[in-house]
Design a protein around this motif. Structure first.
Motif, short mmCIF file in Angstrom:
data_model
loop_
_atom_site.label_atom_id
_atom_site.label_comp_id
_atom_site.label_asym_id
_atom_site.label_seq_id
_atom_site.Cartn_x
_atom_site.Cartn_y
_atom_site.Cartn_z
N UNK A 208 0.83 -1.20 0.00
CA UNK A 208 0.00 0.00 0.00
C UNK A 208 0.86 1.25 0.00
N UNK A 209 1.92 1.24 0.79
CA UNK A 209 2.80 2.40 0.82
C UNK A 209 3.52 2.58 -0.51
N UNK A 210 3.95 1.48 -1.11
CA UNK A 210 4.62 1.58 -2.41
C UNK A 210 3.64 2.06 -3.47
N UNK A 211 2.41 1.61 -3.40
CA UNK A 211 1.38 2.07 -4.34
C UNK A 211 1.16 3.57 -4.17
N UNK B 143 1.41 6.32 -6.95
CA UNK B 143 0.32 7.24 -7.21
C UNK B 143 0.83 8.68 -7.25
N UNK B 144 1.76 8.99 -6.36
CA UNK B 144 2.34 10.33 -6.35
C UNK B 144 3.05 10.60 -7.67
N UNK B 145 3.75 9.60 -8.20
CA UNK B 145 4.45 9.77 -9.46
C UNK B 145 3.45 10.00 -10.60
N UNK B 146 2.23 9.47 -10.47
CA UNK B 146 1.19 9.64 -11.49
C UNK B 146 0.38 10.91 -11.27
N UNK B 147 0.74 11.69 -10.25
CA UNK B 147 0.05 12.95 -10.01
C UNK B 147 -1.13 12.84 -9.07
N UNK B 148 -1.37 11.69 -8.46
CA UNK B 148 -2.48 11.56 -7.51
C UNK B 148 -2.03 12.12 -6.17
N UNK B 149 -2.97 12.70 -5.44
CA UNK B 149 -2.66 13.30 -4.14
C UNK B 149 -2.33 12.21 -3.12
N UNK B 150 -1.22 12.38 -2.44
CA UNK B 150 -0.78 11.46 -1.41
C UNK B 150 -0.69 12.24 -0.11
N UNK B 151 -1.25 11.68 0.96
CA UNK B 151 -1.25 12.37 2.25
C UNK B 151 0.11 12.27 2.93
N UNK B 152 0.32 13.12 3.92
CA UNK B 152 1.57 13.07 4.69
C UNK B 152 1.70 11.70 5.35
N UNK B 153 0.60 11.19 5.90
CA UNK B 153 0.65 9.87 6.54
C UNK B 153 1.06 8.79 5.54
N UNK B 154 0.53 8.85 4.35
CA UNK B 154 0.90 7.86 3.32
C UNK B 154 2.37 8.00 2.94
N UNK B 155 2.85 9.24 2.87
CA UNK B 155 4.27 9.45 2.56
C UNK B 155 5.15 8.89 3.67
N UNK C 202 9.60 14.76 -3.27
CA UNK C 202 9.90 16.15 -3.64
C UNK C 202 8.93 17.12 -2.95
N UNK C 203 8.62 16.81 -1.70
CA UNK C 203 7.76 17.66 -0.88
C UNK C 203 8.52 17.98 0.40
N UNK C 204 8.37 19.19 0.90
CA UNK C 204 9.01 19.57 2.15
C UNK C 204 7.97 19.85 3.22
N UNK C 205 8.20 19.25 4.39
CA UNK C 205 7.32 19.47 5.54
C UNK C 205 8.19 19.75 6.75
N UNK C 206 7.73 20.65 7.57
CA UNK C 206 8.39 20.92 8.85
C UNK C 206 8.12 19.73 9.78
N UNK C 207 9.00 19.56 10.76
CA UNK C 207 8.82 18.51 11.75
C UNK C 207 7.47 18.70 12.46
N UNK C 208 7.07 19.94 12.62
CA UNK C 208 5.79 20.23 13.30
C UNK C 208 4.59 19.73 12.50
N UNK C 209 4.76 19.47 11.21
CA UNK C 209 3.68 18.88 10.40
C UNK C 209 3.77 17.36 10.40
#
Length: 155
Positions: free
Chosen positions: A43-46, A50-62, A88-95
């Protein structure tokens, strides 16, 4: 002689079709076994695909996707760095930290010191197969309930 050749070809065709039938059944069994062993990882690999195909991926999924690559686990800061490398997404530790706490409460990750580790257990796998989503494992450890305790856990 041509009749013998025809009967040989017909028999051989029948044998091959029977072999194919058995191989297809075996392949289905193997696919089911693979799904039973690795649905959390799959599921995580999928999600990563999905992110590579442009589908929205949540922080939890990442986070789950990153942790599948590091069986010894990572701290929250390195998880953020790996998310940046992989998605290729940046999130602060607080997120990232609140999502890690939610994943812990859901029974999908555990925390040892400051290292977050993906939990690979049958309950998670069974829920993924049954529902197509990650759900809390029944025996999963509960995350702290107060925000002060949660923040102490997040390093």
């Amino acid at each position: 002689m041509s009749q013998t050749l025809r009967s040989f070809l017909a028999q051989r065709e029948s044998e091959i079709k029977e072999q194919l039938k058995k191989l297809r059944l075996e392949l289905k069994d193997i696919q089911r076994a693979h799904e039973a062993l690795n649905p959390c990882i799959d599921a995580a690999q999928e999600d990563s695909q999905n992110n590579a195909r442009g589908k929205k991926v949540t922080i939890k999924e990442m986070i789950l996707s990153v942790l599948t690559d590091f069986s010894d686990g990572l701290n929250a800061i390195v998880i953020g760095e790996q998310i940046h490398k992989k998605f290729n997404k940046e999130f602060e530790r607080s997120s990232i930290s609140p999502q890690l706490s939610r994943l812990k409460k859901e029974g999908l990750v555990s925390l040892s010191g400051d290292i977050w580790v993906l939990i690979r257990n049958n309950a998670c796998e069974a829920n993924l197969i049954e529902n197509g989503t990650a759900e809390a494992a029944p025996e999963a450890e509960e995350a702290p309930t107060s925000s002060d305790e949660s923040n102490d856990d997040l390093n």
